[in-house]
Design an enzyme around this catalytic site. Sequence first.
Site, PDB file in Angstrom:
ATOM      1  N   GLY A  52       0.767  -1.245   0.000  1.00 15.56           N
ATOM      2  CA  GLY A  52       0.000   0.000   0.000  1.00 15.56           C
ATOM      3  C   GLY A  52       0.797   1.294   0.000  1.00 15.56           C
ATOM      4  O   GLY A  52       0.319   2.305  -0.491  1.00 15.56           O
ATOM      5  N   GLU A 107       4.426   4.072   6.018  1.00 15.06           N
ATOM      6  CA  GLU A 107       3.230   3.228   6.053  1.00 15.06           C
ATOM      7  C   GLU A 107       2.099   3.967   5.334  1.00 15.06           C
ATOM      8  O   GLU A 107       2.043   5.201   5.357  1.00 15.06           O
ATOM      9  CB  GLU A 107       2.882   2.946   7.528  1.00 15.06           C
ATOM     10  CG  GLU A 107       1.645   2.121   7.792  1.00 15.06           C
ATOM     11  CD  GLU A 107       1.654   0.716   7.232  1.00 15.06           C
ATOM     12  OE1 GLU A 107       1.804   0.579   6.005  1.00 15.06           O
ATOM     13  OE2 GLU A 107       1.467  -0.247   8.000  1.00 15.06           O
ATOM     14  N   ASP A 108       1.218   3.231   4.690  1.00 12.43           N
ATOM     15  CA  ASP A 108       0.081   3.898   4.030  1.00 12.43           C
ATOM     16  C   ASP A 108      -0.980   4.300   5.036  1.00 12.43           C
ATOM     17  O   ASP A 108      -1.507   5.406   4.994  1.00 12.43           O
ATOM     18  CB  ASP A 108      -0.529   3.014   2.926  1.00 12.43           C
ATOM     19  CG  ASP A 108      -0.873   1.608   3.397  1.00 12.43           C
ATOM     20  OD1 ASP A 108      -0.546   1.255   4.553  1.00 12.43           O
ATOM     21  OD2 ASP A 108      -1.470   0.850   2.618  1.00 12.43           O
ATOM     22  N   ASP A 111      -4.340   1.566  11.067  1.00 15.64           N
ATOM     23  CA  ASP A 111      -5.755   1.295  11.326  1.00 15.64           C
ATOM     24  C   ASP A 111      -5.847   0.716  12.740  1.00 15.64           C
ATOM     25  O   ASP A 111      -5.857   1.458  13.725  1.00 15.64           O
ATOM     26  CB  ASP A 111      -6.227   0.333  10.228  1.00 15.64           C
ATOM     27  CG  ASP A 111      -7.704   0.025  10.274  1.00 15.64           C
ATOM     28  OD1 ASP A 111      -8.467   0.784  10.887  1.00 15.64           O
ATOM     29  OD2 ASP A 111      -8.118  -0.983   9.684  1.00 15.64           O
ATOM     30  N   GLY A 113      -3.419  -0.738  14.187  1.00 15.74           N
ATOM     31  CA  GLY A 113      -2.083  -0.562  14.759  1.00 15.74           C
ATOM     32  C   GLY A 113      -1.337  -1.881  14.921  1.00 15.74           C
ATOM     33  O   GLY A 113      -0.161  -1.899  15.281  1.00 15.74           O
ATOM     34  N   THR A 115      -0.228  -4.071  12.728  1.00 20.90           N
ATOM     35  CA  THR A 115       0.920  -4.280  11.829  1.00 20.90           C
ATOM     36  C   THR A 115       2.160  -3.611  12.406  1.00 20.90           C
ATOM     37  O   THR A 115       3.223  -4.218  12.512  1.00 20.90           O
ATOM     38  CB  THR A 115       0.622  -3.699  10.423  1.00 20.90           C
ATOM     39  OG1 THR A 115      -0.571  -4.296   9.935  1.00 20.90           O
ATOM     40  CG2 THR A 115       1.762  -3.949   9.467  1.00 20.90           C
ATOM     41  N   LYS A 139      -6.352   6.127  11.290  1.00 20.30           N
ATOM     42  CA  LYS A 139      -7.751   5.992  11.740  1.00 20.30           C
ATOM     43  C   LYS A 139      -7.717   5.815  13.251  1.00 20.30           C
ATOM     44  O   LYS A 139      -7.738   4.680  13.743  1.00 20.30           O
ATOM     45  CB  LYS A 139      -8.394   4.759  11.115  1.00 20.30           C
ATOM     46  CG  LYS A 139      -8.616   4.804   9.612  1.00 20.30           C
ATOM     47  CD  LYS A 139      -9.263   3.488   9.165  1.00 20.30           C
ATOM     48  CE  LYS A 139      -9.458   3.381   7.691  1.00 20.30           C
ATOM     49  NZ  LYS A 139      -9.797   2.011   7.261  1.00 20.30           N
ATOM     50  N   ASP A 167      -5.536  -0.527  -1.854  1.00 26.82           N
ATOM     51  CA  ASP A 167      -6.443  -1.307  -2.692  1.00 26.82           C
ATOM     52  C   ASP A 167      -7.620  -1.883  -1.912  1.00 26.82           C
ATOM     53  O   ASP A 167      -7.606  -1.930  -0.679  1.00 26.82           O
ATOM     54  CB  ASP A 167      -5.699  -2.488  -3.318  1.00 26.82           C
ATOM     55  CG  ASP A 167      -5.459  -3.615  -2.311  1.00 26.82           C
ATOM     56  OD1 ASP A 167      -5.029  -3.313  -1.169  1.00 26.82           O
ATOM     57  OD2 ASP A 167      -5.726  -4.771  -2.632  1.00 26.82           O
ATOM     58  N   ARG A 173      -5.464   0.626  -6.700  1.00 27.02           N
ATOM     59  CA  ARG A 173      -4.164   1.206  -6.317  1.00 27.02           C
ATOM     60  C   ARG A 173      -3.738   2.342  -7.239  1.00 27.02           C
ATOM     61  O   ARG A 173      -3.036   3.261  -6.836  1.00 27.02           O
ATOM     62  CB  ARG A 173      -3.056   0.144  -6.355  1.00 27.02           C
ATOM     63  CG  ARG A 173      -3.194  -0.922  -5.297  1.00 27.02           C
ATOM     64  CD  ARG A 173      -1.890  -1.716  -5.217  1.00 27.02           C
ATOM     65  NE  ARG A 173      -2.083  -3.007  -4.586  1.00 27.02           N
ATOM     66  CZ  ARG A 173      -2.132  -3.209  -3.281  1.00 27.02           C
ATOM     67  NH1 ARG A 173      -1.990  -2.194  -2.451  1.00 27.02           N
ATOM     68  NH2 ARG A 173      -2.309  -4.411  -2.786  1.00 27.02           N
TER      69      ARG A 173
HETATM   70  P1  IMP Z   1      -3.434  -2.239  10.815  1.00 29.93           P
HETATM   71  O1  IMP Z   1      -2.513  -3.384  11.108  1.00 29.93           O
HETATM   72  O2  IMP Z   1      -4.863  -2.593  11.163  1.00 29.93           O
HETATM   73  O3  IMP Z   1      -3.003  -0.941  11.409  1.00 29.93           O
HETATM   74  O4  IMP Z   1      -3.495  -2.069   9.256  1.00 29.93           O
HETATM   75  C1  IMP Z   1      -2.405  -1.798   8.507  1.00 29.93           C
HETATM   76  C2  IMP Z   1      -2.568  -2.205   7.067  1.00 29.93           C
HETATM   77  O5  IMP Z   1      -3.912  -2.558   6.712  1.00 29.93           O
HETATM   78  C3  IMP Z   1      -2.247  -1.041   6.167  1.00 29.93           C
HETATM   79  O6  IMP Z   1      -0.892  -1.009   5.860  1.00 29.93           O
HETATM   80  C4  IMP Z   1      -3.090  -1.296   4.935  1.00 29.93           C
HETATM   81  O7  IMP Z   1      -2.389  -2.066   4.014  1.00 29.93           O
HETATM   82  C5  IMP Z   1      -4.283  -2.072   5.442  1.00 29.93           C
HETATM   83  N1  IMP Z   1      -5.455  -1.186   5.592  1.00 29.93           N
HETATM   84  C6  IMP Z   1      -5.987  -0.707   6.746  1.00 29.93           C
HETATM   85  N2  IMP Z   1      -7.047   0.085   6.506  1.00 29.93           N
HETATM   86  C7  IMP Z   1      -7.176   0.128   5.149  1.00 29.93           C
HETATM   87  C8  IMP Z   1      -8.085   0.827   4.276  1.00 29.93           C
HETATM   88  O8  IMP Z   1      -8.991   1.582   4.671  1.00 29.93           O
HETATM   89  N3  IMP Z   1      -7.867   0.620   2.941  1.00 29.93           N
HETATM   90  C9  IMP Z   1      -6.892  -0.168   2.439  1.00 29.93           C
HETATM   91  N4  IMP Z   1      -6.030  -0.827   3.230  1.00 29.93           N
HETATM   92  C10 IMP Z   1      -6.167  -0.685   4.571  1.00 29.93           C
END
Ligand code: IMP
Length: 185
Positions: A52, A107-108, A111, A113, A115, A139, A167, A173
């Site tokens: 992303g 990081e893109d 969300d 957290g 990852t 977020k 995506d 993308r």
């Molecule tokens: P986390 O581990 O929940 O913080 O999410 C991290 C990863 O989830 C990001 O690097 C994105 O690749 C993917 N992700 C989270 N939210 C979205 C979204 O709204 N659209 C697309 N990818 C997302």
Amino acid sequence: MSTPPATIRLHELRFRPFLTEERIKQRVEELGKTLSERLGNEEVTFVVMLKGAYIFAADLMRASGLGGEVCFVRTSSYSGTESAGRVNLILAPEPDLIRDRDIVLVEDIVDSGLTMQAFLPILEDLGPRSITLVTLLHKPEAQRVDVPIDLVGFTIPTKFVVGYGLDYDGLGRQLPAIYQLDESY
Ligand code: IMP
């Protein structure tokens, strides 16, 4: 810059325009400037979270003017529009590009957290001099664990977004702007 369509359809879902190409460009320029002020003339390593963040990272690196290496990392945790809650490391960083270097971790979106919570200790174990975590999107209401974010492009509500590298199941993308899930359909 091209005029974005009113709504777009990816698989079975509809998305509406959320952040224009112009707003993204302007914010990335600001982030790049802040990064270069913080890291000066150091040779840094940009660690880019695939898939992303690759478009954001390319623009951010050029906006910052910082030289150095680039290194790609890939984790997986998502399925569709929901976090699967587990993080697997599919592509690991190259240790030689991390040790004793200033790292810009790109990081893109943060969300849940999860990852970053899983990946940061792996990066720290490789002995970088410093880590600056930059995320294009955040977020906060979806965040389940603490993440030491240094720079945020845009703080956004807990709705799925696509475009500018992000995506939805392999689609979207290439879009130059960012679109938000439209739940009215
Ligand atoms: P986390 O581990 O929940 O913080 O999410 C991290 C990863 O989830 C990001 O690097 C994105 O690749 C993917 N992700 C989270 N939210 C979205 C979204 O709204 N659209 C697309 N990818 C997302």
